[in-house]
Design a protein around this motif. Structure first.
Motif, PDB file in Angstrom:
ATOM      1  N   TRP A  93      -2.973   8.770 -19.130  1.00 29.81           N
ATOM      2  CA  TRP A  93      -3.473   7.418 -19.395  1.00 29.81           C
ATOM      3  C   TRP A  93      -2.444   6.347 -19.026  1.00 29.81           C
ATOM      4  CZ3 TRP A  93      -1.549   3.917 -22.992  1.00 29.81           C
ATOM      5  CH2 TRP A  93      -0.677   4.418 -23.948  1.00 29.81           C
ATOM      6  N   GLY A  94      -1.162   6.655 -19.104  1.00 25.77           N
ATOM      7  CA  GLY A  94      -0.130   5.710 -18.666  1.00 25.77           C
ATOM      8  C   GLY A  94      -0.175   5.518 -17.153  1.00 25.77           C
ATOM      9  N   VAL A  95      -0.337   6.620 -16.436  1.00 29.03           N
ATOM     10  CA  VAL A  95      -0.460   6.550 -14.977  1.00 29.03           C
ATOM     11  C   VAL A  95      -1.765   5.841 -14.610  1.00 29.03           C
ATOM     12  CG1 VAL A  95      -0.618   7.901 -12.841  1.00 29.03           C
ATOM     13  CG2 VAL A  95       0.974   8.597 -14.658  1.00 29.03           C
ATOM     14  N   PHE A  96      -2.817   6.059 -15.399  1.00 32.19           N
ATOM     15  CA  PHE A  96      -4.092   5.381 -15.150  1.00 32.19           C
ATOM     16  C   PHE A  96      -3.938   3.861 -15.261  1.00 32.19           C
ATOM     17  CE2 PHE A  96      -8.015   3.442 -16.663  1.00 32.19           C
ATOM     18  CZ  PHE A  96      -8.877   3.791 -15.634  1.00 32.19           C
ATOM     19  N   LEU A 105      -2.379   2.823 -12.041  1.00 29.80           N
ATOM     20  CA  LEU A 105      -3.378   2.944 -10.977  1.00 29.80           C
ATOM     21  C   LEU A 105      -4.431   1.842 -11.082  1.00 29.80           C
ATOM     22  CD1 LEU A 105      -4.696   4.466  -8.616  1.00 29.80           C
ATOM     23  CD2 LEU A 105      -5.818   5.922 -10.316  1.00 29.80           C
ATOM     24  N   GLY A 106      -4.900   1.572 -12.291  1.00 30.97           N
ATOM     25  CA  GLY A 106      -5.909   0.531 -12.491  1.00 30.97           C
ATOM     26  C   GLY A 106      -5.402  -0.829 -12.053  1.00 30.97           C
ATOM     27  N   ARG A 107      -4.190  -1.160 -12.414  1.00 26.60           N
ATOM     28  CA  ARG A 107      -3.602  -2.438 -12.000  1.00 26.60           C
ATOM     29  C   ARG A 107      -3.508  -2.507 -10.488  1.00 26.60           C
ATOM     30  NH1 ARG A 107       0.462  -4.630  -8.657  1.00 26.60           N
ATOM     31  NH2 ARG A 107       1.556  -6.320  -9.674  1.00 26.60           N
ATOM     32  N   GLU A 108      -3.012  -1.428  -9.879  1.00 31.65           N
ATOM     33  CA  GLU A 108      -2.827  -1.427  -8.428  1.00 31.65           C
ATOM     34  C   GLU A 108      -4.162  -1.554  -7.698  1.00 31.65           C
ATOM     35  OE1 GLU A 108      -0.041  -2.055  -7.514  1.00 31.65           O
ATOM     36  OE2 GLU A 108       1.411  -1.064  -8.797  1.00 31.65           O
ATOM     37  N   LEU A 109      -5.189  -0.870  -8.169  1.00 31.87           N
ATOM     38  CA  LEU A 109      -6.505  -0.980  -7.543  1.00 31.87           C
ATOM     39  C   LEU A 109      -7.094  -2.371  -7.733  1.00 31.87           C
ATOM     40  CD1 LEU A 109      -8.105   2.491  -8.392  1.00 31.87           C
ATOM     41  CD2 LEU A 109      -7.284   1.677  -6.166  1.00 31.87           C
ATOM     42  N   ALA A 110      -6.901  -2.951  -8.908  1.00 28.97           N
ATOM     43  CA  ALA A 110      -7.418  -4.302  -9.168  1.00 28.97           C
ATOM     44  C   ALA A 110      -6.770  -5.317  -8.234  1.00 28.97           C
ATOM     45  CB  ALA A 110      -7.186  -4.684 -10.628  1.00 28.97           C
ATOM     46  N   VAL A 115       5.346   0.769 -16.973  1.00 30.85           N
ATOM     47  CA  VAL A 115       3.914   0.522 -17.212  1.00 30.85           C
ATOM     48  C   VAL A 115       3.717  -0.914 -17.693  1.00 30.85           C
ATOM     49  CG1 VAL A 115       1.915   1.132 -18.653  1.00 30.85           C
ATOM     50  CG2 VAL A 115       3.330   2.943 -17.651  1.00 30.85           C
ATOM     51  N   ALA A 116       4.545  -1.348 -18.643  1.00 30.13           N
ATOM     52  CA  ALA A 116       4.431  -2.720 -19.171  1.00 30.13           C
ATOM     53  C   ALA A 116       4.663  -3.747 -18.064  1.00 30.13           C
ATOM     54  CB  ALA A 116       5.418  -2.927 -20.317  1.00 30.13           C
ATOM     55  N   LEU A 117       5.714  -3.564 -17.264  1.00 37.16           N
ATOM     56  CA  LEU A 117       5.989  -4.510 -16.183  1.00 37.16           C
ATOM     57  C   LEU A 117       4.878  -4.483 -15.126  1.00 37.16           C
ATOM     58  CD1 LEU A 117       9.851  -4.154 -15.746  1.00 37.16           C
ATOM     59  CD2 LEU A 117       8.583  -6.169 -16.536  1.00 37.16           C
ATOM     60  N   THR A 118       4.275  -3.331 -14.922  1.00 35.87           N
ATOM     61  CA  THR A 118       3.154  -3.230 -13.985  1.00 35.87           C
ATOM     62  C   THR A 118       1.993  -4.096 -14.456  1.00 35.87           C
ATOM     63  OG1 THR A 118       3.807  -1.001 -13.293  1.00 35.87           O
ATOM     64  CG2 THR A 118       1.504  -1.623 -12.923  1.00 35.87           C
ATOM     65  N   LEU A 119       1.662  -3.995 -15.733  1.00 36.61           N
ATOM     66  CA  LEU A 119       0.552  -4.788 -16.284  1.00 36.61           C
ATOM     67  C   LEU A 119       0.898  -6.270 -16.327  1.00 36.61           C
ATOM     68  CD1 LEU A 119      -0.564  -2.364 -19.117  1.00 36.61           C
ATOM     69  CD2 LEU A 119      -1.618  -2.688 -16.859  1.00 36.61           C
ATOM     70  N   ILE A 120       2.111  -6.599 -16.735  1.00 36.71           N
ATOM     71  CA  ILE A 120       2.539  -8.003 -16.785  1.00 36.71           C
ATOM     72  C   ILE A 120       2.507  -8.617 -15.386  1.00 36.71           C
ATOM     73  CG2 ILE A 120       4.527  -9.521 -17.191  1.00 36.71           C
ATOM     74  CD1 ILE A 120       5.243  -7.574 -19.551  1.00 36.71           C
ATOM     75  N   SER A 121       3.060  -7.903 -14.411  1.00 39.09           N
ATOM     76  CA  SER A 121       3.095  -8.451 -13.053  1.00 39.09           C
ATOM     77  C   SER A 121       1.694  -8.621 -12.493  1.00 39.09           C
ATOM     78  CB  SER A 121       3.946  -7.572 -12.127  1.00 39.09           C
ATOM     79  OG  SER A 121       3.302  -6.339 -11.866  1.00 39.09           O
ATOM     80  N   LEU A 165       0.835  -1.204   0.000  1.00 40.81           N
ATOM     81  CA  LEU A 165       0.000   0.000   0.000  1.00 40.81           C
ATOM     82  C   LEU A 165       0.871   1.257   0.000  1.00 40.81           C
ATOM     83  CD1 LEU A 165      -2.760   1.398   0.225  1.00 40.81           C
ATOM     84  CD2 LEU A 165      -2.535   1.180   2.712  1.00 40.81           C
ATOM     85  N   VAL A 166       1.872   1.271   0.860  1.00 38.26           N
ATOM     86  CA  VAL A 166       2.782   2.421   0.928  1.00 38.26           C
ATOM     87  C   VAL A 166       3.584   2.534  -0.369  1.00 38.26           C
ATOM     88  CG1 VAL A 166       4.799   3.358   2.140  1.00 38.26           C
ATOM     89  CG2 VAL A 166       2.865   2.456   3.432  1.00 38.26           C
ATOM     90  N   ASP A 167       3.990   1.390  -0.934  1.00 32.52           N
ATOM     91  CA  ASP A 167       4.688   1.411  -2.221  1.00 32.52           C
ATOM     92  C   ASP A 167       3.835   2.084  -3.291  1.00 32.52           C
ATOM     93  OD1 ASP A 167       6.818   0.065  -1.121  1.00 32.52           O
ATOM     94  OD2 ASP A 167       6.313  -1.874  -2.019  1.00 32.52           O
ATOM     95  N   LYS A 168       2.545   1.773  -3.310  1.00 28.41           N
ATOM     96  CA  LYS A 168       1.632   2.362  -4.305  1.00 28.41           C
ATOM     97  C   LYS A 168       1.551   3.881  -4.130  1.00 28.41           C
ATOM     98  CE  LYS A 168      -1.112  -1.849  -4.536  1.00 28.41           C
ATOM     99  NZ  LYS A 168       0.091  -2.633  -4.472  1.00 28.41           N
ATOM    100  N   LEU A 169       1.456   4.331  -2.889  1.00 23.26           N
ATOM    101  CA  LEU A 169       1.395   5.770  -2.631  1.00 23.26           C
ATOM    102  C   LEU A 169       2.710   6.446  -3.015  1.00 23.26           C
ATOM    103  CD1 LEU A 169      -0.494   5.750   0.776  1.00 23.26           C
ATOM    104  CD2 LEU A 169      -1.406   6.409  -1.463  1.00 23.26           C
ATOM    105  N   LEU A 170       3.819   5.788  -2.705  1.00 30.35           N
ATOM    106  CA  LEU A 170       5.135   6.350  -3.033  1.00 30.35           C
ATOM    107  C   LEU A 170       5.325   6.482  -4.536  1.00 30.35           C
ATOM    108  CD1 LEU A 170       7.908   7.260  -1.878  1.00 30.35           C
ATOM    109  CD2 LEU A 170       8.671   4.900  -2.192  1.00 30.35           C
ATOM    110  N   VAL A 171       4.749   5.585  -5.303  1.00 32.83           N
ATOM    111  CA  VAL A 171       4.858   5.621  -6.762  1.00 32.83           C
ATOM    112  C   VAL A 171       3.825   6.571  -7.368  1.00 32.83           C
ATOM    113  CG1 VAL A 171       4.439   4.216  -8.831  1.00 32.83           C
ATOM    114  CG2 VAL A 171       5.957   3.382  -7.036  1.00 32.83           C
ATOM    115  N   LEU A 172       2.593   6.475  -6.922  1.00 36.06           N
ATOM    116  CA  LEU A 172       1.517   7.243  -7.568  1.00 36.06           C
ATOM    117  C   LEU A 172       1.586   8.744  -7.276  1.00 36.06           C
ATOM    118  CD1 LEU A 172      -1.344   4.653  -7.207  1.00 36.06           C
ATOM    119  CD2 LEU A 172      -0.286   5.446  -9.329  1.00 36.06           C
ATOM    120  N   ALA A 173       2.001   9.128  -6.082  1.00 34.08           N
ATOM    121  CA  ALA A 173       2.057  10.559  -5.757  1.00 34.08           C
ATOM    122  C   ALA A 173       2.991  11.330  -6.700  1.00 34.08           C
ATOM    123  CB  ALA A 173       2.437  10.766  -4.292  1.00 34.08           C
TER     124      ALA A 173
END
Length: 180
Positions: A96-99, A102-107, A159-165, A74-82
């Motif tokens: 849209w890249g940040v979205f 964010l979409g992956r992290e929320l899912a 972004v690609a690694l975020t979606l793949i992971s 959770l903290v990692d997500k905030l550290l990245v998204l902010a």
């Protein structure tokens, strides 16, 4: 102490401390100067470095807890998204890249809420996190114009690694649910 019986262990405090730099990063990136961008990079890298430290100490001190397994990502997500949101405002990355991140992290976060046990990050999650840290540091840093394209490439790789992971994280779960 792997049962999570203690609430705020040393590793959990270190995890929580990552949030302390975010107000400064967001403030200084609102109207950045060369100096404040370098300060933001330093704060970001130190905060990101504590991600390794808290995990190491949790294992070394036998203080792995369910709170830590929940709090760390959770903290990692905030550290990245902010900082990414600040970089959208500065016109350095497309929303849209940040979205997609964010979409992956929320899912994943939504999926994890319904799980009885919380698993740690796999190698793809770790690659995602490292790629995001590198990309954000490059994008925040006041580098010469020649670094603009490599910085954006690093962003799109993250972004690609975020979606793949995310897909890899959910894939085995989907297979086991279909076979049940």
């Amino acid at each position: 102490m792997a049962d999570g019986s203690r609430f705020m262990t040393i590793p959990n405090w270190i995890t929580f401390s990552r949030l302390l730099g975010l107000p400064f990063i967001l403030y200084w990136l609102h109207n950045p100067t060369v100096e404040t961008r370098w300060i933001c990079v330093a704060i970001f890298i130190v905060a990101a470095g504590t991600d390794w430290l808290d995990g190491y100490l949790a294992r070394k001190l036998n203080q792995i807890s369910d709170l830590g397994k929940f709090l760390d990502p959770l903290v990692d997500k905030l550290l990245v998204l902010a900082p990414l949101l600040a970089l959208i405002e500065l016109g350095q990355v497309p929303a849209w890249g940040v979205f997609l991140i964010l979409g992956r992290e929320l899912a994943i976060a939504g999926w994890r809420v319904n799980q009885t046990t919380i698993s740690g990050a796999n190698i793809w999650g770790k690659l995602k996190t490292v790629s995001q840290i590198v990309a954000i540091a490059l994008l925040i840093a006041p580098l010469p114009q020649v670094w603009q394209t490599p910085s954006l490439i690093a962003f799109w790789i993250s972004v690609a690694l975020t979606l793949i992971s995310g897909g890899i994280y959910l894939w085995p779960q989907n297979l086991s649910n279909k076979n049940a």
